[in-house]
Design an enzyme around this catalytic site. Structure first.
Site, mmCIF file in Angstrom:
data_model
loop_
_atom_site.group_PDB
_atom_site.id
_atom_site.type_symbol
_atom_site.label_atom_id
_atom_site.label_comp_id
_atom_site.label_asym_id
_atom_site.label_seq_id
_atom_site.Cartn_x
_atom_site.Cartn_y
_atom_site.Cartn_z
ATOM 1 N N ARG A 53 0.869 -1.176 0.000
ATOM 2 C CA ARG A 53 0.000 0.000 0.000
ATOM 3 C C ARG A 53 0.907 1.227 0.000
ATOM 4 N NH1 ARG A 53 2.446 1.616 3.694
ATOM 5 N NH2 ARG A 53 0.946 3.270 3.827
ATOM 6 N N GLY A 54 0.292 2.410 -0.099
ATOM 7 C CA GLY A 54 1.091 3.625 -0.256
ATOM 8 C C GLY A 54 1.234 3.915 -1.745
ATOM 9 N N ALA A 55 1.008 5.186 -2.110
ATOM 10 C CA ALA A 55 0.862 5.509 -3.532
ATOM 11 C C ALA A 55 2.042 5.070 -4.417
ATOM 12 C CB ALA A 55 0.580 7.006 -3.674
ATOM 13 N N ARG A 90 -7.339 -0.410 -6.955
ATOM 14 C CA ARG A 90 -7.696 0.600 -5.937
ATOM 15 C C ARG A 90 -7.902 1.921 -6.672
ATOM 16 N NH1 ARG A 90 -4.229 0.951 -0.514
ATOM 17 N NH2 ARG A 90 -6.104 2.030 0.194
ATOM 18 N N GLN A 203 -1.866 2.087 9.942
ATOM 19 C CA GLN A 203 -0.587 2.165 9.215
ATOM 20 C C GLN A 203 0.442 2.977 9.993
ATOM 21 O OE1 GLN A 203 -3.594 2.585 7.874
ATOM 22 N NE2 GLN A 203 -3.658 2.082 5.704
ATOM 23 N N ASP A 244 -1.967 10.549 -1.898
ATOM 24 C CA ASP A 244 -2.260 9.520 -2.906
ATOM 25 C C ASP A 244 -2.577 10.103 -4.269
ATOM 26 O OD1 ASP A 244 -2.886 8.215 -0.177
ATOM 27 O OD2 ASP A 244 -2.596 6.594 -1.610
ATOM 28 N N ASN A 254 -5.284 12.282 0.877
ATOM 29 C CA ASN A 254 -4.423 11.398 1.679
ATOM 30 C C ASN A 254 -5.312 10.620 2.640
ATOM 31 O OD1 ASN A 254 -1.764 10.424 2.340
ATOM 32 N ND2 ASN A 254 -1.895 11.542 4.260
ATOM 33 N N LYS A 255 -4.708 9.753 3.414
ATOM 34 C CA LYS A 255 -5.436 8.882 4.337
ATOM 35 C C LYS A 255 -6.453 9.669 5.159
ATOM 36 C CE LYS A 255 -5.208 5.359 4.570
ATOM 37 N NZ LYS A 255 -6.184 4.525 3.818
HETATM 38 O O1 MRU Z 1 -4.483 3.051 2.321
HETATM 39 P P1 MRU Z 1 -3.007 3.246 2.190
HETATM 40 O O2 MRU Z 1 -2.213 2.629 3.308
HETATM 41 O O3 MRU Z 1 -2.500 2.836 0.827
HETATM 42 O O4 MRU Z 1 -2.806 4.816 2.316
HETATM 43 C C1 MRU Z 1 -1.510 5.336 2.176
HETATM 44 C C2 MRU Z 1 -1.458 6.796 2.461
HETATM 45 O O5 MRU Z 1 -2.445 7.431 2.752
HETATM 46 C C3 MRU Z 1 -0.120 7.451 2.292
HETATM 47 O O6 MRU Z 1 -0.030 8.575 3.111
HETATM 48 C C4 MRU Z 1 0.033 7.900 0.835
HETATM 49 O O7 MRU Z 1 -0.130 6.825 -0.031
HETATM 50 C C5 MRU Z 1 1.340 8.523 0.594
HETATM 51 S S1 MRU Z 1 2.595 7.273 0.499
HETATM 52 C C6 MRU Z 1 4.063 7.927 0.263
#
Ligand code: MRU
Length: 364
Positions: A53-55, A90, A203, A244, A254-255
């Site tokens: 996960r994470g962009a 996603r 996370q 993201d 973002n999250k």
């Molecule tokens: O749902 P996730 O864990 O994929 O969400 C990730 C985030 O919100 C991160 O902050 C975002 O992807 C930036 S990663 C460098």
């Protein structure tokens, strides 16, 4: 990054060149397991079910998903279908679509099967290297912001608050939001990170705390609701988060919960910076609140929490079993609440002018 003295990345191509290996992030920090991806379906499952996960990492996994598809079949119809299925894994992180499009244009530029495989392998490795270098440069450009606060505090501890995990586990190396923190620690700056636990999947408390701890960075896990209180009491010098998908006008998804941190930061005059590589900008959407697709995940992620009980990972139910739950995974922080973006090309103001000043190839 180094974990217990060993260099590790969250994704790599195995020596057999047919298997992609990933760290299964669902199990961290209590178990370290490596999962093998052998088909595009494996890559889709890994992205959808959040093994990765994470962009930026979603983008890199998607790139290798296309590579695995090309290994199976080099025909246009099969590849276009696989690419569309990977893109649908996603909805919010735009790196996914960016990486798949980049892979597909490289692959179709070759017209024989061997050429397509070679092109896919080369491009996936290139995307991986690009993201690693982007994060290194985000550290280089973000460091002066932390240095400046440290200087103003006479070398006293700089307190950074972060949300979710925008560290190397979410990228390839360094992370986005964490890159300036690592750079500050390397520069001898006294830095401490407030880590939002980041419900529902934690996370922050699972991944960011693990990463920072392994690197020896001072950190404290806090509840998602603690940030405003800490800001009111002068205990936060800067908020640093990832994203993201960020529109070319500066609205940053973002999250879930990031927006509330930005509101609290604005009310307390605390700088709120968003760190991102160019692959996370969406050059087509003007209004982030109206236009960025916000993922809604399984409500069970809200109702159940996993953790270590004794030496076993266990999942427990929190609310009454029949209470409905909703699981909005991201929110959008409008550009007006963002102090600036830290990118691989430098720091810019959160506006179309600021962003396109750094990336003029996307128009002025
Ligand atoms: O749902 P996730 O864990 O994929 O969400 C990730 C985030 O919100 C991160 O902050 C975002 O992807 C930036 S990663 C460098």
């Amino acid at each position: 990054m180094k974990v217990d003295g060993k260099d590790i990345r969250p994704i790599w191509l195995d020596e057999d060149e047919k298997t992609v290996k990933i760290i299964d992030q669902r199990l961290l920090p209590h178990q370290f397991a490596v999962e093998e991806l052998k088909t595009p379906e494996d890559a889709i499952r890994a992205i959808r079910d959040m093994y990765v996960r994470g962009a930026p990492l979603i983008g890199v996994t998607a790139a290798y998903g296309v590579y695995l598809a090309v290994l199976q079949d080099q025909d246009d119809i099969y590849l276009i279908d696989a690419a569309n299925r990977i893109k649908a894994a996603r909805p919010t992180a735009v790196n996914l679509m960016w990486a798949v499009d980049k892979m597909m244009s490289a692959v179709v530029s070759a017209d024989d099967p061997a050429g397509r495989i070679a092109e896919a392998k080369r491009t996936a490795a290139g995307i991986t290297a690009f993201e690693a270098e982007n994060c290194r440069m985000i550290g280089v450009h973000g460091l002066p912001l932390i240095k400046d606060i440290s200087r103003k505090k006479g070398g006293g501890e700089v307190n950074v608050l972060t949300h979710c995990n925008a560290g190397w586990l979410a990228c390839v190396e360094y992370g986005t939001a964490t890159a300036p923190v690592y750079a500050a620690a390397e520069a001898g700056i006294d830095v401490h990170v407030w880590v939002d636990e980041t419900r529902p999947l934690n996370q922050g408390s699972r991944l960011t705390a693990w990463e920072l701890g392994k690197y020896g960075i001072k950190h404290t896990v806090i509840t998602d609701n603690a940030g405003g209180h800490l800001m009111q009491h002068g205990m936060v010098d800067m908020v640093l988060v990832g994203t993201d998908r960020t529109t070319y006008t500066g609205d940053a998804a973002n999250k879930i919960g990031t927006y509330l941190k930005a509101l609290a930061a604005r009310d307390n005059n605390i700088p709120f910076f968003v760190a991102l590589p160019s692959s996370t900008f969406d050059w087509t959407i003007r209004d982030g609140v109206a236009g960025i697709p916000i993922e809604e995940r399984d409500p069970c992620e809200v109702k159940y929490v996993s953790g270590l009980a004794g030496d076993q990972l266990q999942t427990v139910l929190i609310p009454p079993e029949n209470s409905p739950a909703a699981n909005f995974a991201f929110d959008v922080t409008p550009a007006r609440l963002v102090s600036g973006f830290i990118t691989e090309r430098g720091v810019c103001e959160a506006s179309e002018k600021g962003i396109k000043g750094l990336f003029p190839e996307y128009g002025s």
